[in-house]
Design an enzyme around this catalytic site. Structure first.
Site, PDB file in Angstrom:
ATOM      1  N   HIS A  37      -2.056  98.432  35.505  1.00 58.07           N
ATOM      2  CA  HIS A  37      -3.274  98.018  35.486  1.00 58.07           C
ATOM      3  C   HIS A  37      -3.398  97.085  33.910  1.00 58.07           C
ATOM      4  O   HIS A  37      -3.984  96.169  34.019  1.00 58.07           O
ATOM      5  CB  HIS A  37      -4.341  99.171  35.500  1.00 58.07           C
ATOM      6  CG  HIS A  37      -5.508  98.915  35.123  1.00 58.07           C
ATOM      7  ND1 HIS A  37      -6.643  98.738  36.389  1.00 58.07           N
ATOM      8  CD2 HIS A  37      -6.519  98.515  34.124  1.00 58.07           C
ATOM      9  CE1 HIS A  37      -7.753  98.422  35.935  1.00 58.07           C
ATOM     10  NE2 HIS A  37      -7.705  98.151  34.645  1.00 58.07           N
ATOM     11  N   GLU A  38      -3.051  97.991  32.857  1.00 55.44           N
ATOM     12  CA  GLU A  38      -3.158  97.058  31.695  1.00 55.44           C
ATOM     13  C   GLU A  38      -2.142  95.872  31.660  1.00 55.44           C
ATOM     14  O   GLU A  38      -2.576  94.887  31.069  1.00 55.44           O
ATOM     15  CB  GLU A  38      -2.608  98.055  30.404  1.00 55.44           C
ATOM     16  CG  GLU A  38      -3.492  99.412  30.380  1.00 55.44           C
ATOM     17  CD  GLU A  38      -5.087  98.980  30.235  1.00 55.44           C
ATOM     18  OE1 GLU A  38      -5.420  97.995  29.604  1.00 55.44           O
ATOM     19  OE2 GLU A  38      -5.955  99.752  30.732  1.00 55.44           O
ATOM     20  N   HIS A  40      -4.024  93.126  33.141  1.00 51.73           N
ATOM     21  CA  HIS A  40      -4.860  92.421  32.054  1.00 51.73           C
ATOM     22  C   HIS A  40      -4.155  91.393  31.037  1.00 51.73           C
ATOM     23  O   HIS A  40      -4.335  90.468  30.885  1.00 51.73           O
ATOM     24  CB  HIS A  40      -5.578  93.723  31.190  1.00 51.73           C
ATOM     25  CG  HIS A  40      -6.734  94.231  31.925  1.00 51.73           C
ATOM     26  ND1 HIS A  40      -7.705  93.733  32.855  1.00 51.73           N
ATOM     27  CD2 HIS A  40      -7.007  95.388  32.300  1.00 51.73           C
ATOM     28  CE1 HIS A  40      -8.541  94.504  33.374  1.00 51.73           C
ATOM     29  NE2 HIS A  40      -7.960  95.715  32.809  1.00 51.73           N
TER      30      HIS A  40
END
Length: 644
Positions: A419-420, A423
Site C-alpha cells: 500500500h505504501e 503511494h
C-alpha cells in the site's frame, strides 16, 4: 503579600480557638445550675448536717449536699465562728482565690456567648468577602492580572518568524516610550490592536513582547473572565479593569480570546439583553466613549475575527488588525533557532532541514518539537540532542507516536508495505508531486503506515496539475492493493485516502473553479452561521440538476486520478515490488533510497559494510568445484530515520 495575608488569617483563627478554650474552662469552673439559698437557710443546713463540702471565694460560697445536689450563697465577710461551726459538723472546706467577684457578669456573658460568637464570625467573613476580587461579594471586581515579574520579561528578541507583525507593533512601543514625539504633530496612537492568527502562532507572546520592550505595566485577562451568570457582572468587571489600568497609565491591557465576549450582538437568546452583550456594550463605551483612556492601549487576540461585532472593529476601538500567520520556511528556521538555544544541540543538527520538513507548523508546534527531541535524548542518556532525535520528534508530532505494542501479522505487514509502496511509486513518477521524503510501515497514531512528501518550499497557491498529482498519489495505495492482491482482497486501509481525495475534488469543483464543466463559480458557502442546530441565511441553495452535475464532475476527477495511478503501477510493476520488499526488510525507507531502488542502484549502508567486514574471514579459500554466491546488496538507512 499573599503569604502575609495567609499568616494573618491563621493567627486570627488561632486566637478564636484560644478564646473558645478559655471560655470553656471558665464555664467549666462555674456551676450555673446550683440552687441559690439565703444565708440563714445555709446556717440551718450546716446545723442539720446536710452540707458535705463548701468552696469559699470571698463572699461567695459554693457547696454540695450530702444527699447530692449543689447550692450557692453569699456570706458576710466577718461572720464569727462560721469556720468553727462547719468544722464541728465535718464539712470539707476549700478556700479558692478571689476571682469570681464578677460571677454574675460571667454568667450573663456565657449565656449570650453563642450569639456573640455567631455575630463575630459573620462580620469577619463579610469583611473578607468584600475585600477580595475573587470573594463572594467581590465578583464585580476585575480579574485582570498585572504581570510584573522582572525575571519573565519578554522582548522582540524572543519572538521570531513574524517580522511583519513586529514591525506593526514597533510604533506602539515608540509611543509608549516617547508619546510627545507623536503628540506634537497631532498624532494619536491606536487605542486598540487586534492580533489575528491561527492557534499557536504567538499572539500572546507578541503582546508580552510589546510590554517588555516598552517597560510598561501589562494587564492580562481572558474574554471568558468577564462573563458570569448574572447580568451586569461582566460590565462591572470591564469598568473596574479600565479603572485599574488608568491608575497605571501608560499601560497595556491584553484580552485573550476576545471572541468569547465580542461576538455579534443580537444572535443569542434574551433579545440582546443577556450578560455577554451587556459586557460587550460596556467594553465599547470604555474603549471609545466620553471617558478619556489616554495611555491605555488595549490589545486583543483571536483566531475567529469573522464572529466579532463590527462596532468592536471600527476605527477608534480596534484601529489595527495585525495578522500573525503560520510561519514560512524562513520563519520556521528562526523559531527553531530561538527554541534550540534552550537545549544542547549536536553539530549534526541542520535547522534548515528541520524547517523544510515542518510545513504548516506553528510556533507552538516547533517549540513542542524541540521539547520532544530533548525528552527523547534524555531517555537515551545522551548529552546532546542529535538530528536523530529531531527527526524522531518531527515524526511523532506529525504522525503520532510509534505503536510498538501493536503486533502485526505477516499478511498485514505485506499488505501495508505494498500500500505504501503504491503511494511512493506514483509520487516518484509524477513530476508535479512534492518530493518524496520517506515511507514507513511502522504503525503511528491511527495509521498502519505512512508515506511523507515534503515540498521544496512553502506553497502560497496550488496549480491544477499539482492537485491532480496529489489525487493520483492518494489513489496509489488502493490501486496497489488491487494489482497485487486482486479486487476481492482489498481492505479498508484506503478509507482515509478516499476521504481526502473526495474533499480535494469537491473543493476543485465547488470553490476553486477548476472544473471545466462547472466553471469558475462558487457553489455553496462554508461561512454558514449555526444557531440551535439550524443553518442561518448565508448558504447558497443549488438546484438538483446542478448538484447532480457536481457529483458527476467529482467522480470524473477521482476516476481520472485512479486511472493515472493504475497506469503507473501497472507499467512499473517490478519497481513496486522492489520498494515493497525494501519496506518489508527495513520498515523505513528514505526518499533517496526509494529513488535508488527504481533506478536499479541499491545503496549500501555503512552499518552493513561494517558488519560485512567484521564477519568476513581473513583468508577465504573456496572449495574445489564451488562457486562464490552473489551477495545481495542491502539498503542504506539515512540519518534521522528510526528503526522499529
Amino acid at each position: 503579600m499573599k503569604q502575609l495575608k495567609g499568616g494573618n488569617n491563621f493567627t486570627i483563627w488561632i486566637a478564636i480557638v484560644g478564646v473558645l478554650i478559655i471560655v470553656y474552662n471558665m464555664l467549666g469552673d462555674i456551676n450555673l445550675t446550683a440552687k441559690k439559698v439565703i444565708f440563714s437557710e445555709f446556717l440551718d443546713q450546716i446545723d442539720s448536717g446536710s452540707v458535705k463540702s463548701v468552696t469559699i471565694r470571698g463572699d461567695l460560697v459554693e457547696g454540695k449536699y450530702t444527699e447530692g445536689g449543689s447550692f450557692v450563697t453569699l456570706i458576710p465577710r466577718y461572720y464569727p465562728n462560721l469556720i468553727e461551726k462547719m468544722k464541728v459538723k465535718e464539712v470539707a472546706i476549700d478556700i479558692a482565690p478571689l476571682e469570681t467577684s464578677f460571677g454574675n457578669l460571667v454568667a450573663l456573658l456565657s449565656s449570650w456567648f453563642p450569639v456573640i460568637l455567631l455575630i463575630g464570625v459573620w462580620v469577619y467573613f463579610m469583611k473578607n468577602m468584600q475585600s477580595g476580587g475573587g470573594k463572594a461579594l467581590g465578583f464585580g471586581r476585575s480579574k485582570a492580572r498585572l504581570v510584573s515579574d522582572p525575571n519573565k520579561v519578554v522582548t522582540f528578541a524572543d519572538v521570531a518568524g513574524v517580522d511583519e507583525a513586529k514591525e506593526e507593533l514597533v510604533e506602539i512601543v515608540d509611543f509608549l516610550k516617547n508619546p510627545g514625539k507623536f503628540q506634537k504633530l497631532g498624532g494619536k496612537i491606536p487605542r486598540g490592536c487586534l492580533l489575528v492568527g491561527s492557534p499557536g502562532t504567538g499572539k500572546t507572546l507578541l503582546a508580552r513582547a510589546v510590554a517588555g520592550e516598552a517597560g510598561v505595566p501589562f494587564f492580562t485577562i481572558s474574554g471568558s473572565d468577564f462573563v458570569e451568570m448574572f447580568v451586569g457582572v461582566g460590565a462591572s468587571r470591564v469598568r473596574d479593569m479600565f479603572a485599574q489600568a488608568k491608575k497605571q497609565s501608560p499601560c497595556i491591557v491584553f484580552i485573550d480570546e476576545i471572541d468569547a465576549v465580542g461576538r455579534h450582538r443580537g444572535a443569542g437568546l434574551g433579545g440582546g439583553n443577556d450578560e455577554r452583550e451587556q459586557t460587550l456594550n460596556q467594553l465599547l463605551v470604555e474603549m471609545d466613549g466620553f471617558s478619556d483612556n489616554e495611555g491605555v492601549i488595549v490589545m486583543a487576540a483571536t483566531n475567529r475575527p469573522d464572529v466579532l461585532d463590527p462596532a468592536l472593529l471600527r476605527p477608534g476601538r480596534f484601529d489595527r488588525q495585525i495578522v500573525v500567520p503560520i510561519p514560512d520556511i524562513k520563519g520556521r528556521e528562526q523559531i527553531l533557532a530561538v527554541h534550540a538555544k534552550a537545549v544542547p544541540i549536536a553539530p549534526d543538527v541542520d535547522i534548515r532541514v528541520l524547517a523544510r520538513g515542518t510545513p504548516g507548523f506553528s510556533g507552538a508546534d516547533l517549540k513542542n518539537l524541540i521539547n520532544e527531541a530533548a525528552l527523547m535524548a534524555a531517555r537515551r542518556d545522551r548529552n546532546m540532542v542529535s538530528m536523530q532525535e529531531m527527526e524522531f520528534a518531527k515524526d511523532k508530532v506529525m504522525m503520532g507516536a510509534e505503536r510498538k505494542s501493536l503486533v502485526m501479522t505477516d499478511d498485514d505487514k505485506k499488505l501495508t508495505a505494498y500500500h505504501e509502496a503504491g503511494h511512493a511509486l506514483v509520487a516518484l513518477h509524477l513530476p508535479d508531486s512534492d518530493p518524496l521524503h520517506k515511507a514507513t510501515i511502522i504503525p503511528r497514531g491511527r495509521a498502519l503506515g505512512v508515506t511523507m512528501r515534503l515540498p521544496e518550499s512553502d506553497r502560497l497557491s496550488m496549480t491544477k496539475a499539482k492537485l491532480k498529482a496529489d489525487l493520483a498519489v492518494a489513489m496509489g495505495g488502493r490501486v496497489a492493493e488491487e494489482i497485487v492482491f486482486s479486487l476481492d482482497k482489498i481492505t479498508t486501509g484506503a478509507g482515509n485516502d478516499i476521504k481526502v481525495a473526495t474533499q480535494i475534488a469537491r473543493k476543485m469543483v465547488t470553490q476553486w473553479g477548476l472544473s471545466d464543466s462547472i466553471g469558475p463559480v462558487l457553489v455553496g458557502d462554508d461561512k454558514e452561521e449555526v444557531f440551535l442546530g439550524h443553518s442561518i441565511g448565508r448558504s447558497n441553495h443549488i438546484s438538483n440538476e446542478l448538484a447532480t452535475k457536481i457529483d458527476e464532475e467529482i467522480k470524473k476527477i477521482i476516476d481520472e486520478a485512479y486511472n493515472t495511478a493504475k497506469a503507473i503501477l501497472t507499467k512499473h510493476r517490478d519497481q513496486l515490488e522492489d520498494i515493497a520488499q525494501g519496506l518489508l526488510e527495513y520498515e523505513v525507507l528514505s526518499g533517496q533510497e526509494m529513488q535508488d531502488l527504481i533506478n536499479g542502484k541499491p545503496t549500501i549502508r555503512k552499518e552493513d559494510e561494517n558488519k560485512k567486514a567484521a564477519n568476513k574471514p581473513s583468508v577465504s579459500i573456496p572449495k574445489a568445484g564451488s562457486e562464490p554466491k552473489p551477495v545481495k546488496p542491502k539498503l542504506k538507512e539515512s540519518s534521522g530515520i528510526q528503526e522499529a
